[in-house]
Design a protein around this motif. Structure first.
Motif, PDB file in Angstrom:
ATOM      1  N   ARG A 108       0.803  -1.222   0.000  1.00  0.00           N
ATOM      2  CA  ARG A 108       0.000   0.000   0.000  1.00  0.00           C
ATOM      3  C   ARG A 108       0.837   1.274   0.000  1.00  0.00           C
ATOM      4  O   ARG A 108       0.367   2.325  -0.416  1.00  0.00           O
ATOM      5  N   ARG A 109       2.059   1.187   0.453  1.00  0.00           N
ATOM      6  CA  ARG A 109       2.912   2.379   0.495  1.00  0.00           C
ATOM      7  C   ARG A 109       3.162   2.946  -0.892  1.00  0.00           C
ATOM      8  O   ARG A 109       3.527   4.115  -1.034  1.00  0.00           O
ATOM      9  N   ASP A 110       2.976   2.114  -1.941  1.00  0.00           N
ATOM     10  CA  ASP A 110       3.261   2.561  -3.313  1.00  0.00           C
ATOM     11  C   ASP A 110       1.999   2.917  -4.094  1.00  0.00           C
ATOM     12  O   ASP A 110       2.075   3.207  -5.293  1.00  0.00           O
ATOM     13  N   ILE A 111       0.841   2.905  -3.432  1.00  0.00           N
ATOM     14  CA  ILE A 111      -0.396   3.262  -4.130  1.00  0.00           C
ATOM     15  C   ILE A 111      -0.341   4.705  -4.625  1.00  0.00           C
ATOM     16  O   ILE A 111      -0.780   5.020  -5.736  1.00  0.00           O
ATOM     17  N   ASP A 156      10.685   6.887  -5.413  1.00  0.00           N
ATOM     18  CA  ASP A 156      10.782   6.276  -4.089  1.00  0.00           C
ATOM     19  C   ASP A 156      10.232   4.853  -4.080  1.00  0.00           C
ATOM     20  O   ASP A 156      10.556   4.067  -3.176  1.00  0.00           O
ATOM     21  N   ALA A 157       9.426   4.509  -5.078  1.00  0.00           N
ATOM     22  CA  ALA A 157       8.911   3.140  -5.181  1.00  0.00           C
ATOM     23  C   ALA A 157       9.950   2.176  -5.753  1.00  0.00           C
ATOM     24  O   ALA A 157       9.708   0.965  -5.816  1.00  0.00           O
ATOM     25  N   TYR A 158      11.086   2.717  -6.182  1.00  0.00           N
ATOM     26  CA  TYR A 158      12.166   1.870  -6.704  1.00  0.00           C
ATOM     27  C   TYR A 158      12.973   1.301  -5.553  1.00  0.00           C
ATOM     28  O   TYR A 158      13.530   2.037  -4.737  1.00  0.00           O
ATOM     29  N   TRP A 194      12.496  13.198   1.375  1.00  0.00           N
ATOM     30  CA  TRP A 194      11.279  12.392   1.474  1.00  0.00           C
ATOM     31  C   TRP A 194      11.509  10.924   1.122  1.00  0.00           C
ATOM     32  O   TRP A 194      10.616  10.100   1.297  1.00  0.00           O
ATOM     33  N   PHE A 195      12.680  10.598   0.602  1.00  0.00           N
ATOM     34  CA  PHE A 195      12.907   9.223   0.154  1.00  0.00           C
ATOM     35  C   PHE A 195      12.970   8.260   1.335  1.00  0.00           C
ATOM     36  O   PHE A 195      13.633   8.521   2.343  1.00  0.00           O
ATOM     37  N   THR A 196      12.291   7.137   1.182  1.00  0.00           N
ATOM     38  CA  THR A 196      12.445   6.025   2.128  1.00  0.00           C
ATOM     39  C   THR A 196      13.313   4.927   1.534  1.00  0.00           C
ATOM     40  O   THR A 196      13.751   4.033   2.250  1.00  0.00           O
ATOM     41  N   SER A 197      13.561   4.996   0.223  1.00  0.00           N
ATOM     42  CA  SER A 197      14.379   4.003  -0.470  1.00  0.00           C
ATOM     43  C   SER A 197      15.802   4.529  -0.648  1.00  0.00           C
ATOM     44  O   SER A 197      16.002   5.582  -1.264  1.00  0.00           O
ATOM     45  N   PRO A 198      16.805   3.823  -0.138  1.00  0.00           N
ATOM     46  CA  PRO A 198      18.196   4.257  -0.351  1.00  0.00           C
ATOM     47  C   PRO A 198      18.568   4.290  -1.828  1.00  0.00           C
ATOM     48  O   PRO A 198      19.350   5.142  -2.258  1.00  0.00           O
TER      49      PRO A 198
END
Length: 293
Positions: A108-111, A156-158, A194-198
């Protein structure tokens, strides 16, 4: 949507991305693009596991409709099994039916990322702005989503590690980083916080390097020594268009030499006289450029 498969890297679509930025400025105008100076805030599109799936998706869709300033547009979101991440039915409106891949029921985080792309399809549809062919049109959509303040969600979805990978959109991670960097240079906004993905942060850094190179091409005064040396040689003996060389020389009506080159902000070509130090202003994006022609 790449899932547990190889993720393409680099800049294979860079020419189309640049053409998309130019098309946005031409269709929207400088003044309209300036109204998108603030990106979608993370809190406005946040989605946690305790949220109701359908109500939460509708809430995020409404926020993206608000961000894009789409008057009288209502998104009806559903989920089903499909090959792609999402799909939208581009009807006359005001209701638009968006289908999301069943995978998002548990991711759901990527919706918000998926909806950002699909709602942009509606925005471009209403603008009557499109490119020929599915591939180029999807690149236009990714670029517009990113440049107008919602594409940081797509980057960020990557996520990629030794065992799995995920990427949304048609642009490579570095191309998303490039468009985000172009946006950052215009609006002074840093999306990396805002990125959660490194991996997203790394792609953004690489994209910024590429975006900075646009500002360091002759005849701009920020060009490096090697570029200036080649430019001086070409000015003495003007060649025809050369692959990988951004500038071209042509005579004007009076036989005097002029040079044309892409604006580093919007990539519209600018034509100025060859006469030493020149200050040029791009008529499309209003960037003032210091040149040494």
């Amino acid at each position: 949507m790449a899932s547990d498969g190889p993720v393409v890297h680099g800049y294979p679509h860079l020419d189309t991305v640049r053409a998309a930025i130019t098309a946005l400025y031409r269709r929207l105008s400088y003044d309209t693009i300036q109204t998108f100076a603030t990106s979608v805030a993370p809190a406005d599109v946040a989605f946690c596991d305790t949220d109701d799936l359908y109500l939460g998706a509708q809430r995020v869709a409404r926020e993206l409709v608000r961000h894009y300033r789409l008057p009288d547009a209502r998104m009806i979101v559903s989920f089903r099994e499909m090959r792609y991440a999402a799909n939208v039915e581009l009807a006359a409106g005001p209701e638009y039916f968006v289908e999301l891949n069943d995978r998002f029921r548990t991711h759901r985080r990527d919706i918000g990322a998926a909806l950002a792309h699909e709602v942009m399809h509606v925005y471009l549809h209403r603008l009557d702005l499109s490119f020929t062919g599915t591939r180029d049109n999807e690149i236009l959509t990714d670029t517009a989503t990113t440049y107008l303040g919602a594409g940081w969600l797509l980057l960020d979805a990557y996520r990629e590690d030794a065992d799995s990978s995920q990427k949304l959109g048609y642009l490579t991670p570095e191309e998303f980083g490039y468009v985000l960097a172009k946006r950052s240079l215009v609006f002074g906004e840093d999306p990396s916080v805002w990125f959660t993905s490194p991996q997203a942060y790394t792609a953004y850094e690489k994209g910024m390097v590429q975006a900075r190179l646009d500002e360091q091409q002759p005849p701009l005064t920020a060009a490096g020594w090697a570029g200036r040396h080649r430019y001086a040689r070409d000015r003495r003996h003007p060649p025809g268009p050369q692959p990988g060389v951004p500038y071209t020389f042509t005579p004007d009506g009076g036989g005097r030499l002029r040079v044309s080159f892409p604006c580093p902000t919007c990539h519209q070509r600018i034509r100025v006289p060859v006469r030493g130090r020149v200050r040029a202003r791009c008529a499309l994006c209003r960037t003032v450029l210091e040149c040494d022609t």
